[in-house]
Scaffold this motif. Structure first.
Motif, PDB file in Angstrom:
ATOM      1  N   VAL A 163      42.308  41.886  44.281  1.00 40.82           N
ATOM      2  CA  VAL A 163      42.364  40.716  43.395  1.00 40.82           C
ATOM      3  C   VAL A 163      43.801  40.205  43.406  1.00 40.82           C
ATOM      4  O   VAL A 163      44.738  40.987  43.567  1.00 40.82           O
ATOM      5  CB  VAL A 163      41.931  41.029  41.947  1.00 40.82           C
ATOM      6  CG1 VAL A 163      40.430  41.283  41.865  1.00 40.82           C
ATOM      7  CG2 VAL A 163      42.699  42.207  41.358  1.00 40.82           C
ATOM      8  N   TYR A 165      46.479  37.257  41.496  1.00 41.19           N
ATOM      9  CA  TYR A 165      46.704  36.268  40.434  1.00 41.19           C
ATOM     10  C   TYR A 165      48.106  35.674  40.591  1.00 41.19           C
ATOM     11  O   TYR A 165      49.064  36.402  40.865  1.00 41.19           O
ATOM     12  CB  TYR A 165      46.647  36.914  39.047  1.00 41.19           C
ATOM     13  CG  TYR A 165      45.401  37.743  38.811  1.00 41.19           C
ATOM     14  CD1 TYR A 165      44.248  37.166  38.311  1.00 41.19           C
ATOM     15  CD2 TYR A 165      45.400  39.103  39.099  1.00 41.19           C
ATOM     16  CE1 TYR A 165      43.109  37.933  38.105  1.00 41.19           C
ATOM     17  CE2 TYR A 165      44.269  39.867  38.896  1.00 41.19           C
ATOM     18  CZ  TYR A 165      43.125  39.278  38.400  1.00 41.19           C
ATOM     19  OH  TYR A 165      42.003  40.040  38.195  1.00 41.19           O
ATOM     20  N   LEU A 173      41.422  37.362  34.472  1.00 35.44           N
ATOM     21  CA  LEU A 173      39.983  37.561  34.657  1.00 35.44           C
ATOM     22  C   LEU A 173      39.336  37.752  33.294  1.00 35.44           C
ATOM     23  O   LEU A 173      39.781  38.581  32.498  1.00 35.44           O
ATOM     24  CB  LEU A 173      39.764  38.800  35.534  1.00 35.44           C
ATOM     25  CG  LEU A 173      38.354  39.028  36.059  1.00 35.44           C
ATOM     26  CD1 LEU A 173      37.932  37.910  37.005  1.00 35.44           C
ATOM     27  CD2 LEU A 173      38.285  40.367  36.790  1.00 35.44           C
ATOM     28  N   HIS A 176      34.724  41.434  30.849  1.00 38.06           N
ATOM     29  CA  HIS A 176      33.505  41.760  31.595  1.00 38.06           C
ATOM     30  C   HIS A 176      33.337  43.275  31.673  1.00 38.06           C
ATOM     31  O   HIS A 176      34.233  44.024  31.315  1.00 38.06           O
ATOM     32  CB  HIS A 176      33.610  41.206  33.030  1.00 38.06           C
ATOM     33  CG  HIS A 176      34.732  41.834  33.808  1.00 38.06           C
ATOM     34  ND1 HIS A 176      36.054  41.472  33.653  1.00 38.06           N
ATOM     35  CD2 HIS A 176      34.743  42.841  34.723  1.00 38.06           C
ATOM     36  CE1 HIS A 176      36.818  42.203  34.437  1.00 38.06           C
ATOM     37  NE2 HIS A 176      36.054  43.058  35.094  1.00 38.06           N
ATOM     38  N   ASP A 178      32.034  46.139  34.849  1.00 39.47           N
ATOM     39  CA  ASP A 178      31.928  46.128  36.311  1.00 39.47           C
ATOM     40  C   ASP A 178      30.562  46.637  36.757  1.00 39.47           C
ATOM     41  O   ASP A 178      29.956  47.484  36.092  1.00 39.47           O
ATOM     42  CB  ASP A 178      32.996  47.052  36.910  1.00 39.47           C
ATOM     43  CG  ASP A 178      34.409  46.571  36.627  1.00 39.47           C
ATOM     44  OD1 ASP A 178      34.601  45.356  36.426  1.00 39.47           O
ATOM     45  OD2 ASP A 178      35.318  47.428  36.613  1.00 39.47           O
ATOM     46  N   ASN A 185      41.607  51.153  39.849  1.00 42.03           N
ATOM     47  CA  ASN A 185      42.313  49.866  39.937  1.00 42.03           C
ATOM     48  C   ASN A 185      43.802  50.146  40.092  1.00 42.03           C
ATOM     49  O   ASN A 185      44.439  50.641  39.165  1.00 42.03           O
ATOM     50  CB  ASN A 185      42.013  49.076  38.647  1.00 42.03           C
ATOM     51  CG  ASN A 185      42.756  47.766  38.566  1.00 42.03           C
ATOM     52  OD1 ASN A 185      43.578  47.439  39.417  1.00 42.03           O
ATOM     53  ND2 ASN A 185      42.472  46.997  37.526  1.00 42.03           N
ATOM     54  N   LEU A 197      46.078  44.444  31.092  1.00 44.65           N
ATOM     55  CA  LEU A 197      44.619  44.653  31.094  1.00 44.65           C
ATOM     56  C   LEU A 197      44.214  45.037  29.679  1.00 44.65           C
ATOM     57  O   LEU A 197      44.748  46.010  29.138  1.00 44.65           O
ATOM     58  CB  LEU A 197      44.247  45.831  31.991  1.00 44.65           C
ATOM     59  CG  LEU A 197      44.091  45.641  33.484  1.00 44.65           C
ATOM     60  CD1 LEU A 197      43.613  46.949  34.112  1.00 44.65           C
ATOM     61  CD2 LEU A 197      43.134  44.527  33.811  1.00 44.65           C
ATOM     62  N   HIS A 267      36.454  45.084  29.766  1.00 44.23           N
ATOM     63  CA  HIS A 267      37.886  44.887  30.009  1.00 44.23           C
ATOM     64  C   HIS A 267      38.113  43.507  30.598  1.00 44.23           C
ATOM     65  O   HIS A 267      37.181  42.867  31.094  1.00 44.23           O
ATOM     66  CB  HIS A 267      38.430  45.968  30.955  1.00 44.23           C
ATOM     67  CG  HIS A 267      37.737  45.995  32.295  1.00 44.23           C
ATOM     68  ND1 HIS A 267      36.475  46.534  32.476  1.00 44.23           N
ATOM     69  CD2 HIS A 267      38.106  45.508  33.502  1.00 44.23           C
ATOM     70  CE1 HIS A 267      36.112  46.402  33.738  1.00 44.23           C
ATOM     71  NE2 HIS A 267      37.076  45.773  34.392  1.00 44.23           N
ATOM     72  N   ALA A 269      41.499  40.911  32.517  1.00 45.83           N
ATOM     73  CA  ALA A 269      42.896  40.781  32.950  1.00 45.83           C
ATOM     74  C   ALA A 269      43.515  39.590  32.224  1.00 45.83           C
ATOM     75  O   ALA A 269      43.057  38.456  32.376  1.00 45.83           O
ATOM     76  CB  ALA A 269      42.955  40.596  34.462  1.00 45.83           C
ATOM     77  N   ARG A 277      50.483  38.989  41.130  1.00 48.76           N
ATOM     78  CA  ARG A 277      49.989  40.371  41.013  1.00 48.76           C
ATOM     79  C   ARG A 277      48.865  40.555  42.009  1.00 48.76           C
ATOM     80  O   ARG A 277      47.973  39.708  42.128  1.00 48.76           O
ATOM     81  CB  ARG A 277      49.482  40.652  39.604  1.00 48.76           C
ATOM     82  CG  ARG A 277      48.866  42.048  39.481  1.00 48.76           C
ATOM     83  CD  ARG A 277      48.756  42.489  38.035  1.00 48.76           C
ATOM     84  NE  ARG A 277      47.678  41.862  37.308  1.00 48.76           N
ATOM     85  CZ  ARG A 277      46.440  42.334  37.224  1.00 48.76           C
ATOM     86  NH1 ARG A 277      46.087  43.432  37.892  1.00 48.76           N
ATOM     87  NH2 ARG A 277      45.530  41.713  36.511  1.00 48.76           N
ATOM     88  N   ILE A 281      40.991  47.283  44.050  1.00 47.35           N
ATOM     89  CA  ILE A 281      39.989  47.814  43.134  1.00 47.35           C
ATOM     90  C   ILE A 281      38.877  48.486  43.930  1.00 47.35           C
ATOM     91  O   ILE A 281      38.381  47.906  44.913  1.00 47.35           O
ATOM     92  CB  ILE A 281      39.444  46.676  42.254  1.00 47.35           C
ATOM     93  CG1 ILE A 281      40.641  46.098  41.497  1.00 47.35           C
ATOM     94  CG2 ILE A 281      38.338  47.173  41.324  1.00 47.35           C
ATOM     95  CD1 ILE A 281      40.404  45.206  40.396  1.00 47.35           C
ATOM     96  N   TRP A 283      35.204  50.094  43.330  1.00 47.74           N
ATOM     97  CA  TRP A 283      34.069  50.355  42.436  1.00 47.74           C
ATOM     98  C   TRP A 283      33.244  51.454  43.094  1.00 47.74           C
ATOM     99  O   TRP A 283      32.605  51.223  44.150  1.00 47.74           O
ATOM    100  CB  TRP A 283      33.201  49.108  42.291  1.00 47.74           C
ATOM    101  CG  TRP A 283      33.767  48.027  41.411  1.00 47.74           C
ATOM    102  CD1 TRP A 283      34.951  48.034  40.728  1.00 47.74           C
ATOM    103  CD2 TRP A 283      33.148  46.751  41.135  1.00 47.74           C
ATOM    104  NE1 TRP A 283      35.100  46.846  40.040  1.00 47.74           N
ATOM    105  CE2 TRP A 283      34.016  46.055  40.266  1.00 47.74           C
ATOM    106  CE3 TRP A 283      31.955  46.153  41.530  1.00 47.74           C
ATOM    107  CZ2 TRP A 283      33.722  44.769  39.794  1.00 47.74           C
ATOM    108  CZ3 TRP A 283      31.661  44.893  41.069  1.00 47.74           C
ATOM    109  CH2 TRP A 283      32.538  44.209  40.191  1.00 47.74           C
TER     110      TRP A 283
END
Ligand SMILES: O=C(O)CCC(=O)C(=O)O
Ligand SMILES: [Fe+2]
Length: 358
Positions: A163, A165, A173, A176, A178, A185, A197, A267, A269, A277, A281, A283
């Motif tokens: 990700v 930014y 972000l 949400h 996951d 992360n 975060l 969580h 961002a 940044r 990540i 998952w």
């Protein structure tokens, strides 16, 4: 077409993964001749790529004596069930970031990692799946198994992505959960401010939308920077470029630290203020655990909310009552057409009228 899980996930889990497999071969094939560091595409993770602290934690976990959550001093408990630790060496971060920059420069179209992120890259799709699988099995799994014995009883697949930014692109972000069982992360760069975060409660729990913790990638940077500035003041004064010195401090202090949490933990961002940044990540998925908990995505398992949400835990994308508390945010990737939370019948007392919420 999505799988059944991803169809549920589209309604319930709030950052659904895209289906990777069908397009993976093509993107991997196109990028293969352009790879800059072929070693990143092998099923190998040399010891020089990981931080000594990570080895210490993994060894403690493998020794069988590790007690959750006090595995060893190298593992920091951020808040209950959210952990952080130094993970990658500067050598790995440098290699990895330069490969990702090389991929961006190649112009090969990249599908985005999820519906809420406009500038990420699915690293499995560019051919890194073997290396990430090795890292998952050798390093993430032994730790996760101790911290989250049920969800991490095994890991048999992963969705892994970058990700990114900046003030000119995605700022952050939205809140949400996951579509993962356990989320890893790690921050890989560059120099930035803001971009914390924020963690809230578990999906479906009465306190799902109550704030529990703010994780700061910068926390270390500030504390260590003060010491380093004092110690290295002499050197820094002679440093030709102040910006270079600042970047060096950021590197030493913060890059390479990872956060580990369950995918079902809400969580988001927070907005970046300056700089860029980039995080990797991973998952991790446990198909056996998913099969044993088929109802985890059903709305009847959502508890009635205990009370109004904490404003920091509100999701513009997913929460029916967002507009009753906050203005529409700017600089966010997603729309509101999937707002579902809380499910009908599970609203807290005095839930705002539908006119105010939709
Ligand atoms: O930006 C971050 O560090 C978190 C991103 C995230 O939560 C996600 O992509 O699911
Ligand atoms: Fe997430």
């Amino acid at each position: 077409m999505g799988t059944v899980t991803s169809l549920f996930a589209r309604w319930w889990n709030t950052v659904p993964a895209l289906e990777e497999d069908e397009e993976e071969a093509d993107a991997t094939k196109r990028y293969r001749p352009l790879r800059k560091h072929p070693e990143l595409f092998q099923a190998r993770v040399p010891a020089t790529w990981v931080a000594p602290e990570l080895l210490e934690i993994v060894n403690a976990c493998k020794s069988g004596n590790a007690k959750k959550p006090e595995i060893c001093s190298a593992l920091r408990v951020e808040v209950k069930d959210v952990y952080s630790f130094l993970c990658f060496s500067p050598e790995f971060v440098k290699l990895f970031v330069s490969e990702i920059e090389n991929f961006y420069a190649s112009g090969i179209p990249a599908r985005r990692p999820n519906s809420m992120n406009n500038y990420g890259v699915i690293v499995n799709e560019i051919g890194m799946r073997p290396m990430i699988t090795e890292f998952q099995q050798q390093y993430i799994w032994p730790i996760a198994k101790v911290l989250f014995p049920e969800e991490a009883s095994q890991f048999d697949s992963h969705h892994s992505f970058i990700v990114r930014y900046t003030a000119a692109e995605d700022l952050g972000l939205d809140m949400h959960t996951d579509d993962s069982d356990v989320t890893f992360n790690v921050c890989l760069g560059y120099d930035f401010t803001g971009a914390t975060l924020t963690f809230c409660g578990y999906m479906g729990a009465p306190d799902h939308r109550q704030a529990t913790h703010v994780y700061s990638h910068e926390e270390q940077l500030r504390v260590r920077s003060v010491c380093l500035i004092l110690m290295l003041g002499f050197l820094v004064r002679f440093c030709a470029k102040a910006a270079r010195a600042k970047a060096m401090l950021a590197w030493i202090a913060e890059i390479g630290r990872a956060v580990l949490h369950l995918g079902s933990r809400r969580h988001g961002a927070d907005d970046i203020e300056n700089g860029t940044r980039m995080n990797l990540i991973i998952w991790s998925h446990n198909s056996a655990w998913r099969r044993a908990h088929p109802s985890r995505l059903r709305r009847e398992y959502y508890s009635k909310e205990a009370g109004p949400p904490d404003p920091v835990c509100l999701s513009y994308t997913h929460d029916r009552d967002f507009l009753a508390y906050k203005e529409k945010p700017s600089g966010r990737a997603s729309g509101r057409n999937r707002a579902w939370c809380p499910p009908p019948g599970k609203e807290y007392e005095n839930f705002p009228d539908s006119d105010e919420t939709m």
